[in-house]
Write a protein that holds these residues in place. Structure first.
Motif, PDB file in Angstrom:
ATOM      1  N   LEU A 466      50.341  78.151  28.191  1.00 53.96           N
ATOM      2  CA  LEU A 466      51.725  77.717  28.052  1.00 53.96           C
ATOM      3  C   LEU A 466      52.555  78.645  27.181  1.00 53.96           C
ATOM      4  O   LEU A 466      53.781  78.587  27.221  1.00 53.96           O
ATOM      5  CB  LEU A 466      51.772  76.300  27.470  1.00 53.96           C
ATOM      6  CG  LEU A 466      51.009  75.207  28.244  1.00 53.96           C
ATOM      7  CD1 LEU A 466      51.286  73.848  27.615  1.00 53.96           C
ATOM      8  CD2 LEU A 466      51.375  75.212  29.713  1.00 53.96           C
ATOM      9  N   ALA A 490      55.831  79.425  29.910  1.00 50.42           N
ATOM     10  CA  ALA A 490      56.080  78.093  30.455  1.00 50.42           C
ATOM     11  C   ALA A 490      56.653  77.123  29.421  1.00 50.42           C
ATOM     12  O   ALA A 490      57.573  76.355  29.710  1.00 50.42           O
ATOM     13  CB  ALA A 490      54.788  77.532  31.042  1.00 50.42           C
ATOM     14  N   LEU A 544      57.268  70.798  32.573  1.00 47.82           N
ATOM     15  CA  LEU A 544      56.954  72.226  32.536  1.00 47.82           C
ATOM     16  C   LEU A 544      56.483  72.671  33.913  1.00 47.82           C
ATOM     17  O   LEU A 544      55.635  72.015  34.532  1.00 47.82           O
ATOM     18  CB  LEU A 544      55.862  72.522  31.510  1.00 47.82           C
ATOM     19  CG  LEU A 544      56.065  72.063  30.064  1.00 47.82           C
ATOM     20  CD1 LEU A 544      54.945  72.631  29.190  1.00 47.82           C
ATOM     21  CD2 LEU A 544      57.416  72.482  29.534  1.00 47.82           C
ATOM     22  N   ASN A 545      57.016  73.777  34.375  1.00 44.10           N
ATOM     23  CA  ASN A 545      56.575  74.391  35.631  1.00 44.10           C
ATOM     24  C   ASN A 545      55.648  75.551  35.308  1.00 44.10           C
ATOM     25  O   ASN A 545      56.050  76.513  34.660  1.00 44.10           O
ATOM     26  CB  ASN A 545      57.777  74.874  36.441  1.00 44.10           C
ATOM     27  CG  ASN A 545      58.688  73.731  36.847  1.00 44.10           C
ATOM     28  OD1 ASN A 545      58.217  72.707  37.340  1.00 44.10           O
ATOM     29  ND2 ASN A 545      59.986  73.887  36.633  1.00 44.10           N
ATOM     30  N   LEU A 546      54.389  75.445  35.743  1.00 37.72           N
ATOM     31  CA  LEU A 546      53.367  76.424  35.371  1.00 37.72           C
ATOM     32  C   LEU A 546      53.310  77.574  36.366  1.00 37.72           C
ATOM     33  O   LEU A 546      53.649  77.440  37.521  1.00 37.72           O
ATOM     34  CB  LEU A 546      52.005  75.729  35.289  1.00 37.72           C
ATOM     35  CG  LEU A 546      51.967  74.464  34.419  1.00 37.72           C
ATOM     36  CD1 LEU A 546      50.562  73.892  34.394  1.00 37.72           C
ATOM     37  CD2 LEU A 546      52.457  74.758  33.007  1.00 37.72           C
TER      38      LEU A 546
END
Length: 546
Positions: A466, A490, A544-546
């Motif tokens: 992240l 992220a 959150l978009n990983l």
């Protein structure tokens, strides 16, 4: 009457003996206290040492560079000035070799029956690649579902779509599937450098453009040929180690800190794509300055004191591991190892001390000495971690590890001298010297206790990261507090901030750093996850978009 006189005599004698013992105890503790009072660290010396080590002229003290050796010479000279002698051999500087970087050779090639692909246009050999000359069929692999399929893929070349920053997490799992090589792609351009500070893979690793990946996967007869050659470039750096009393037997204590840093940044930097000097004032010129000052304060200690500065810590604790192995072979491992790593940013008197469970009485001793200093101390029991004390703890040496914690300038070009709390650094240096003096003067010998290793997934199990660094001083058990957020990753894109306390991630409760690490190991690239957190006491939910 005679009996009464005898009783009076006995009572007086007993009281005199009791008074004498009390007086001795008072004198003992007074001497320790007074020693701490008079032997305070010198702030000006700390400033001189740290300012030199963190100066632009040393260009970030990257291991194996000329500037790295200049730092080692400076430290060696300061140990000598303080009256210390070489621990091993004729000089405090103990050289050792390590892998500086891996470098792709000029003669590499990739072709199939239809086409010879052009180097640096169609493909690039990754520096982590092994050297090999192979021909094998091509199979497509899904990195989100790395499962063995019997013998159907063994010996084949796996083609996988993979972002650059996730590559190192999938190499070992793919090699363990029995693949003979990895071809990865993530767009129409190549981002692979010809040199890098990376660990070597067991199989060839090649980047191709997306059109090339599509082309080599076409048809049933898709045999691919790879010639890859990567050279391992070695560098030389140093451990610096000296002793106050040579020839007096096994060391009682070793006080150490690593002196290397990141040079101009690179893969270890929190700032991606920027080539600037990373001076590492706190990480870890502060620790070295504290060791130098402790050396001066402990020179006349009655026990054998070793002071050391380790090389190549940022490359994986290389120097401290080598020194611990060497001392073990020579029968010179200390009874106690004290490590200082990032001790220059004392804020609100918060000091973290690890290793208080590695020998009996450690926590009590630390808190007793702290009555003279009033630090707000947070302790942890185990002797593991990503700093040099772990190298000695694996050799069954009791350890103590001091740090003032991470901050937003950690591993960035902004970790400079002007942010150092020199009053705090002086106080910590005096505290360490007082602590060691107290233990040595009392005749106490720390005995190794085994602590439970923190359970967390290995780094290779993470498919994504992240871009967070934890606040290691936070141990309330109600969440994972963020110390640093890396721009462009992220967490930053999703709105996470320094000081946020993550309490839930993808439906899993997070009570501490280990819960966070376990949850991180279950995340996959391309997912969208919900993170619940506390920010200034308010509950917040972010995606959150990983």
């Amino acid at each position: 009457m005679r009996d009464k006189k005898i009783n009076i005599f006995i009572n007086r004698k007993h009281n005199r003996m009791k008074s004498k013992h009390i007086l001795l105890l008072i004198l003992l503790f007074s001497s320790i206290f007074l020693r701490a009072q008079f032997n305070k660290s010198d702030i000006q010396r700390l400033k001189t040492d740290l300012t030199f080590l963190a100066s632009d002229s040393l260009k970030g003290r990257y291991p194996g560079t000329f500037e790295d050796s200049v730092a080692a010479v400076y430290i060696s000279n300061e140990f000598t000035k303080a009256g210390y002698l070489p621990l091993i051999g004729d000089s405090p500087m103990i050289p050792f070799e390590f892998t500086l970087h891996r470098e792709v050779a000029k003669d590499v090639s990739l072709w199939n029956k239809n086409k010879i692909f052009e180097k640096n246009i169609h493909f690039a050999v990754h520096p982590s690649s092994s050297t090999a000359n192979i021909s094998a069929r091509v199979v497509k692999i899904d990195r989100r579902d790395l499962k063995s399929d019997g013998n159907s893929i063994k010996g084949a070349i796996g083609v996988v779509e993979c972002p650059d920053d996730s590559l190192m997490f999938i190499i070992t799992p793919m090699a363990e599937l029995g693949l003979s090589a990895i071809i990865f792609y993530n767009g129409d351009s190549l981002n692979t450098p010809s040199t890098a500070r990376v660990n070597g893979a067991m199989i060839p690793v090649i980047q191709v453009t997306s059109p090339v990946a599509e082309e080599i996967l076409k048809g049933s007869d898709n045999l691919l040929n790879i010639v890859a050659e990567v050279n391992v470039i070695k560098g030389k750096t140093y451990n610096v180690a000296a002793v106050n009393l040579k020839g007096n037997g096994k060391p009682f204590v070793l006080v150490g800190a690593h002196y290397d840093h990141l040079g101009f940044g690179g893969s270890g930097s929190m700032v991606r794509g920027v080539t600037q000097i990373h001076n590492g004032a706190d990480d870890n010129a502060s620790g070295v300055a504290a060791v130098l000052e402790s050396a001066r304060l402990l020179k006349n200690n009655s026990r054998v004191v070793v002071v050391s500065a380790f090389g190549a810590e940022e490359r994986g604790l290389i120097g401290s591991r080598i020194l611990a192995d060497t001392l073990s072979a020579l029968g010179l491992l200390p009874n106690l190892m004290v490590n200082m790593d990032m001790v220059g940013r004392l804020n609100d008197e918060k000091l973290q001390i690890g290793g208080v469970g590695t020998f009996k009485g450690a926590d009590s001793i630390v808190r007793h000495i702290n009555t003279n200093y009033n630090f707000s101390i947070t302790t942890t029991a185990d002797g593991y971690g990503a700093s040099d004390h772990a190298s000695f703890y694996r050799k069954e040496v009791p350890v103590l590890y001091l740090t003032t914690g991470v901050h937003r300038e950690y591993h960035t070009p902004d970790d400079d001298v002007d942010l150092i709390n020199f009053d705090g650094l002086s106080k910590i240096s005096t505290f360490v010297s007082h602590l060691i003096t107290n233990i040595s003067d009392s005749g106490f010998k720390p005995n190794y206790l085994k602590t439970e290793a923190p359970t967390s997934p290995g780094r290779q199990s993470f498919k994504v990261t992240l871009g967070l660094i934890p606040d290691f001083t936070y141990e309330k058990g109600d969440g994972f507090r963020i110390g640093v957020v890396t721009e462009g990753r992220a967490a930053s894109r999703g709105g996470l901030k320094e000081g946020d306390i993550i309490t839930m991630m993808k439906g899993k409760k997070i009570g501490n750093i280990y819960d966070y690490m376990a949850a991180l190991g279950d995340l996959n690239p391309g997912e969208s996850i919900v993170v619940e957190l506390l920010r200034d006491g308010q509950k917040i939910s972010l995606t959150l978009n990983l």
